[in-house]
Design a protein around this motif. Structure first.
Motif, mmCIF file in Angstrom:
data_model
loop_
_atom_site.group_PDB
_atom_site.id
_atom_site.type_symbol
_atom_site.label_atom_id
_atom_site.label_comp_id
_atom_site.label_asym_id
_atom_site.label_seq_id
_atom_site.Cartn_x
_atom_site.Cartn_y
_atom_site.Cartn_z
ATOM 1 N N ASN A 214 -6.811 10.999 5.360
ATOM 2 C CA ASN A 214 -8.142 11.573 5.414
ATOM 3 C C ASN A 214 -9.179 10.464 5.579
ATOM 4 O OD1 ASN A 214 -10.367 13.560 4.882
ATOM 5 N ND2 ASN A 214 -10.641 12.263 3.074
ATOM 6 N N ASP A 215 -9.955 10.562 6.656
ATOM 7 C CA ASP A 215 -11.115 9.690 6.883
ATOM 8 C C ASP A 215 -10.776 8.200 6.818
ATOM 9 O OD1 ASP A 215 -13.740 8.999 7.353
ATOM 10 O OD2 ASP A 215 -14.429 9.410 5.312
ATOM 11 N N PRO A 216 -9.699 7.744 7.485
ATOM 12 C CA PRO A 216 -9.353 6.317 7.410
ATOM 13 C C PRO A 216 -10.414 5.437 8.067
ATOM 14 C CG PRO A 216 -8.085 7.404 9.139
ATOM 15 C CD PRO A 216 -8.821 8.488 8.400
ATOM 16 N N ARG A 217 -10.695 4.309 7.419
ATOM 17 C CA ARG A 217 -11.701 3.364 7.904
ATOM 18 C C ARG A 217 -11.311 1.954 7.460
ATOM 19 N NH1 ARG A 217 -17.511 5.940 5.981
ATOM 20 N NH2 ARG A 217 -16.996 8.150 6.159
ATOM 21 N N CYS A 218 -12.057 0.977 7.954
ATOM 22 C CA CYS A 218 -11.926 -0.382 7.430
ATOM 23 C C CYS A 218 -12.546 -0.500 6.046
ATOM 24 C CB CYS A 218 -12.597 -1.383 8.370
ATOM 25 S SG CYS A 218 -11.538 -2.021 9.693
#
Length: 490
Positions: A214-218
């Motif tokens: 869910n909502d992967p980001r750096c």
């Protein structure tokens, strides 16, 4: 009135453009497993286009009867797909409640007991009985540390209280959020958990897809390393998607991104000129400049590049304008109208980025925080409400005109207008699916039982992080109408 005219303008443009897009599925398999076909889905030889809802908390309900009641309510609303957390990580075994995996000091232990994966078994079994499909999200970008002395919410109330990427990083003794994507030890542990889940349900037609995260980001609650780029996140998606498809040939693997892009970033999976001509429609709305944080790679995500990974079946994006600004505010609209308008532009823009890839695109979560729910509103990267009391809400000003935060959030009518507009825009634009966040209620005792003086107690309230719809009865009808409109598209 100004917002209504603006919405009509946007919708009319997109409806005309989308009308030219093909609505038929060229190849229809007879499989009972959902599969992508062009920019849509098919199952049992028929096209599938759906409205759905997020129920991240569903496996944590105390009894199977409660799970059955929720799923029955979803089915009665004509919603076809639910999205849940297929993970529940802890770093210490709790005294009570549900947990799926212990992640502690660089080791992992999976809970296969009645308060573990057997709870997930019940959800899948009951969904299959109700004719519903389940998107199984495997981890979360957001996993802040909760202060047990100040937190007033029971565990698993908030969507970020199920463990996730940062819990792995902390328990494996690492420093940066993006170590989750690059650490060999963490990758092995996560793949071990993923293999257990995928193997357990690989033959169930109730599983819609395996959503990698869910909502992967750096970025998250832990710091970001100087080396994390969009390619870091894309490469992780490619590796995990290949891993899952090597285990399960039946189900799609999906990306759970929020839709952020990077216009000028180098691509691991560039779109070929031939593919770029496979557009659903020629959408003529504004495309953000490369210095817009939603499209300049600031979040470390290039959703278009991820969508073009061969093993990714479909893409996603999210609309939460109370937490993300998707466009510049318009001076002739009030704060809530601006949120709705920016959400509509984000829907159009996300479809525009996905169109050259030629795969399905799903709005896998949308919501507006209402004034009624304001005291319960907890942003996804926080652990406690922003405005825990009416006093603190009303005494805080946020603009030079001394507009209170209450006026910046939707009243019941505005919330209904926003939900209706988001669903209509997704429908007219040809999205393959549209999913509300927290889009259901739990039925209480029947009126007949109440008439005869039954002592049956009302069920406990469902988790509310500011997006629960139970306080606005009109929303359930809007979701039902939207579900029928989506199904009637073909």
């Amino acid at each position: 009135m100004r917002l209504f005219s603006y919405l009509c303008f946007l919708t009319s443009i997109w409806s005309c453009l989308a009308a030219a897009a093909p609505r038929t599925i060229s190849k229809r398999g007879n499989s009972s497993f959902v599969s992508p076909n062009g920019t849509g889905f098919c199952v049992n030889g028929c096209p599938l286009r759906y409205a759905g809802t997020n129920l991240y908390w569903l496996p944590t309900l105390e009894s199977n009867d409660e799970v059955s009641n929720v799923l029955g309510n979803v089915s009665n609303t004509d919603l076809k797909v639910i999205r849940i957390w297929a993970f529940n990580d802890v770093d210490t075994i709790p005294e009570s409640g549900t947990w799926f995996q212990l992640v502690q000091n660089g080791t992992t232990t999976i809970n296969d007991g009645p308060n573990g994966l057997q709870k997930l078994d019940a959800v899948i079994q009951m969904a299959e009985q109700q004719g519903l499909y389940v998107i199984m999200s495997l981890t979360n970008n957001w996993s802040p540390v909760f202060n047990t002395t100040t937190s007033t919410s029971p565990r698993n109330t908030l969507s970020n209280d199920y463990g996730g990427m940062d819990l792995y990083v902390r328990q494996f003794g690492l420093q940066y959020h993006d170590d989750f994507y690059t650490s060999g030890a963490i990758l092995t542990a996560f793949q071990n958990y993923t293999k257990q889940i995928v193997s357990r349900y690989m033959n169930s037609p109730a599983v819609f897809s395996w959503e990698l995260a869910n909502d992967p980001r750096c970025n998250s609650t832990l710091p970001t390393s100087p080396t994390c780029t969009t390619q870091t996140v894309t490469q992780w998606h490619a590796e995990m998607a290949a891993f899952i498809t090597s285990i399960d040939p039946n189900h799609m693997v999906s990306a759970g991104t929020s839709g952020f892009q990077c216009i000028d970033c180098p691509k691991l999976y560039p779109i070929t000129p031939a593919a770029s001509r496979k557009k659903r429609s020629r959408i003529v709305t504004r495309v953000s400049s490369s210095n817009d944080p939603t499209t300049d790679g600031s979040y470390g995500v290039d959703s278009q590049d991820i969508l073009n990974i061969p093993d990714i079946g479909f893409g996603s994006f999210q609309v939460f304008p109370d937490q993300i600004s998707y466009s510049c505010s318009k001076p002739d609209l009030d704060p809530v109208q601006n949120k709705i308008a920016s959400g509509l532009e984000w829907i159009q823009q996300s479809a525009q980025f996905a169109a050259p890839v030629g795969k399905p695109l799903v709005l896998n979560g949308f919501g507006l925080v209402s004034q009624t729910n304001l005291n319960d509103f907890v942003p996804f990267n926080m652990t406690s409400p922003l405005y825990p009391s009416n006093t603190s809400v009303m005494s805080t000003t946020v603009t030079a005109r001394a507009v209170t935060p209450t006026a910046n959030f939707a009243n019941a009518q505005q919330q209904q207008q926003g939900y209706s507009s988001f669903m209509s825009m997704g429908n007219s634009g040809g999205l393959a699916g549209v999913m509300a966040y927290q889009g259901t209620t739990l039925p209480g005792p029947s009126q007949e039982l109440l008439k005869i003086g039954s002592r049956a107690a009302a069920p406990p309230p469902l988790p509310n992080d500011g997006y629960a719809i139970g306080t606005n009865p009109g929303l359930q009808q809007i979701l039902e109408q939207g579900a029928r409109a989506m199904a009637a598209y073909f």
